[in-house]
Write a protein that holds these residues in place. Structure first.
Motif, PDB file in Angstrom:
ATOM      1  N   TRP A   1       0.832  -1.209   0.000  1.00 17.76           N
ATOM      2  CA  TRP A   1       0.000   0.000   0.000  1.00 17.76           C
ATOM      3  C   TRP A   1       0.862   1.253   0.000  1.00 17.76           C
ATOM      4  N   PRO A   2       0.491   2.286  -0.756  1.00 16.56           N
ATOM      5  CA  PRO A   2      -0.672   2.322  -1.649  1.00 16.56           C
ATOM      6  C   PRO A   2      -0.418   1.498  -2.915  1.00 16.56           C
TER       7      PRO A   2
ATOM      8  N   GLU B   1      -5.311   1.788  -9.221  1.00 14.62           N
ATOM      9  CA  GLU B   1      -6.403   2.369  -8.450  1.00 14.62           C
ATOM     10  C   GLU B   1      -7.598   2.747  -9.315  1.00 14.62           C
TER      11      GLU B   1
ATOM     12  N   SER C   1     -11.093   1.997  -0.141  1.00 14.56           N
ATOM     13  CA  SER C   1     -10.407   3.223  -0.553  1.00 14.56           C
ATOM     14  C   SER C   1     -10.023   4.066   0.657  1.00 14.56           C
TER      15      SER C   1
ATOM     16  N   TRP D   1      -6.039   5.033   1.237  1.00 17.12           N
ATOM     17  CA  TRP D   1      -5.528   6.374   0.974  1.00 17.12           C
ATOM     18  C   TRP D   1      -5.787   7.387   2.087  1.00 17.12           C
ATOM     19  N   LYS D   2      -6.609   7.032   3.035  1.00 17.70           N
ATOM     20  CA  LYS D   2      -6.851   7.905   4.189  1.00 17.70           C
ATOM     21  C   LYS D   2      -7.275   9.316   3.788  1.00 17.70           C
ATOM     22  N   LYS D   3      -7.941   9.427   2.658  1.00 18.39           N
ATOM     23  CA  LYS D   3      -8.334  10.764   2.203  1.00 18.39           C
ATOM     24  C   LYS D   3      -9.766  10.790   1.702  1.00 18.39           C
ATOM     25  N   ARG D   4     -10.551   9.843   2.144  1.00 18.84           N
ATOM     26  CA  ARG D   4     -11.946   9.788   1.734  1.00 18.84           C
ATOM     27  C   ARG D   4     -12.816  10.504   2.758  1.00 18.84           C
TER      28      ARG D   4
END
Length: 366
Positions: free
Chosen positions: A199-200, A204, A269, A273-276
């Motif tokens: 990861w990542p 994607e 997701s 990516w910790k950005k959702r």
């Protein structure tokens, strides 16, 4: 248990089908317009003065389905009659001027919006306007010629559409249903790859495919609706019998599965990516078992596309899920947040398999 993608059927590409169907419809429309023009010159009486309306009638009557052509033709003739009546009321009760013409067109536009005249309602204000402005002093003869020649063209269009390869889109709808299953299987396989990569992950594309899955489901439902309508009154339907109720049932299952797949996509997701919209964690030790579960679920879809009995594939997917849940139960010392994410993923997978299991039970009972 893994079912290779190579076993999936190779349906006719959607774009190719659209091109072929439009070419056929264009050719039939051109033929109908030409025939209507020839026939229009043979119509006796005052209609002989307005032959150009016959090709117009043929043009508007051509539809991708026979019932669509009938619906457009009938509603257009009814709309013309209503428009002529409105124009006649102006001629009898007042006189054509800016105010009365605008009023009649406004009333005609309101009538055109009726749910009974969806296909040809636009011709209500058009007919009223033409009679008042073009017909003028000869409104009565113009009205007769207008309706008669339009009707001639519509009849010609219906005959051409009925006799020359009447459209039947069942095969296309079934192909698109298979493509939908293949897309879901591919999506699950790509999510499995993402779980196995560092990861990542490098790939994607799957993370941004949620809307595509939803739009694909909508497109397949529309294709089935068109296929169902294309059978009505179609002589070719007797040679290509198919129970579309089964296909609608399959689509309903796929739509339900898509709902949970989209949920899985959002959760995974967020974990990567910790950005959702929300944060999620997924223990590394659970990624491989969940990846196997995703692949096994995709294998069920591939088996269905291949025409195989999906029972073994469902059983394999359920076994993979139970293995993943067993690993989850062993993670009691992990953070509650990460266990919650894994439990959410496992629950969505269980719901998907419940849908698939129900289908195998229904098939066994028949």
């Amino acid at each position: 248990m893994r079912f290779p993608v190579s076993r999936l059927p190779r349906p006719v590409p959607v774009k190719a089908w659209i091109t072929d169907s439009r070419l056929l419809l264009a050719a039939k429309t051109a033929l109908a317009v030409g025939i209507a023009w020839l026939v229009a010159r043979l119509v006796p009486g005052v209609a002989d003065d307005y032959p150009y309306y016959a090709p117009l009638g043929a043009l508007i009557s051509m539809s991708p389905t026979l019932m669509g052509s009938v619906r457009v033709g009938v509603q257009t003739v009814v709309s013309l009659a209503i428009g002529i009546v409105l124009a006649g009321a102006v001629i009898l009760l007042a006189e054509p001027n800016v105010v009365t013409i605008a009023l009649v067109v406004g009333i005609g536009s309101l009538i055109a919006g009726s749910r009974w005249l969806k296909a040809g309602g636009d011709y209500v204000p058009v007919a009223a306007l033409f009679v008042l402005i073009i017909g003028g002093q000869n409104a009565d003869s113009y009205s007769i010629g207008y309706v008669v020649q339009m009707s001639v063209g519509i009849v010609v269009g219906l005959v051409v559409n009925f006799t020359i390869f009447p459209p039947l889109t069942i095969g296309t709808a079934v192909s698109r249903l298979g493509e939908f299953r293949a897309l879901l299987a591919l999506h699950l396989d790509e999510m499995a790859q993402a779980l196995e990569e560092s990861w990542p992950p490098e790939h994607e594309d799957w993370a941004g495919r949620s809307d595509t899955l939803r739009d694909t489901a909508d497109g397949v439902r529309e294709s089935l609706r068109e296929a169902d309508e294309s059978r009505k009154g179609n002589p070719r339907a007797r040679l290509h019998k198919r129970d579309l109720a089964v296909d609608y049932s399959d689509l309903y299952d796929l739509e339900s599965i898509t709902f949970y797949v989209r949920d899985l996509t959002e959760v995974l997701s967020a974990a990567i990516w910790k950005k959702r919209q929300f944060e999620a964690e997924l223990p590394e030790s659970l990624r491989a078992p969940l990846a196997e579960t995703f692949r096994a679920i995709g294998g069920v879809l591939e088996a269905r596309n291949a025409g195989d009995d999906i029972t073994p594939a469902v059983q394999a997917a359920e076994a993979a899920l139970e293995t993943a849940i067993a690993h989850l139960d062993e993670q009691s010392d992990s953070a509650h947040s990460s266990l919650g994410t894994a439990a959410s993923v496992a629950f969505a997978a269980r719901r998907i398999l419940a849908i698939m299991r129900l289908r195998t039970q229904e098939a066994a009972e028949k």
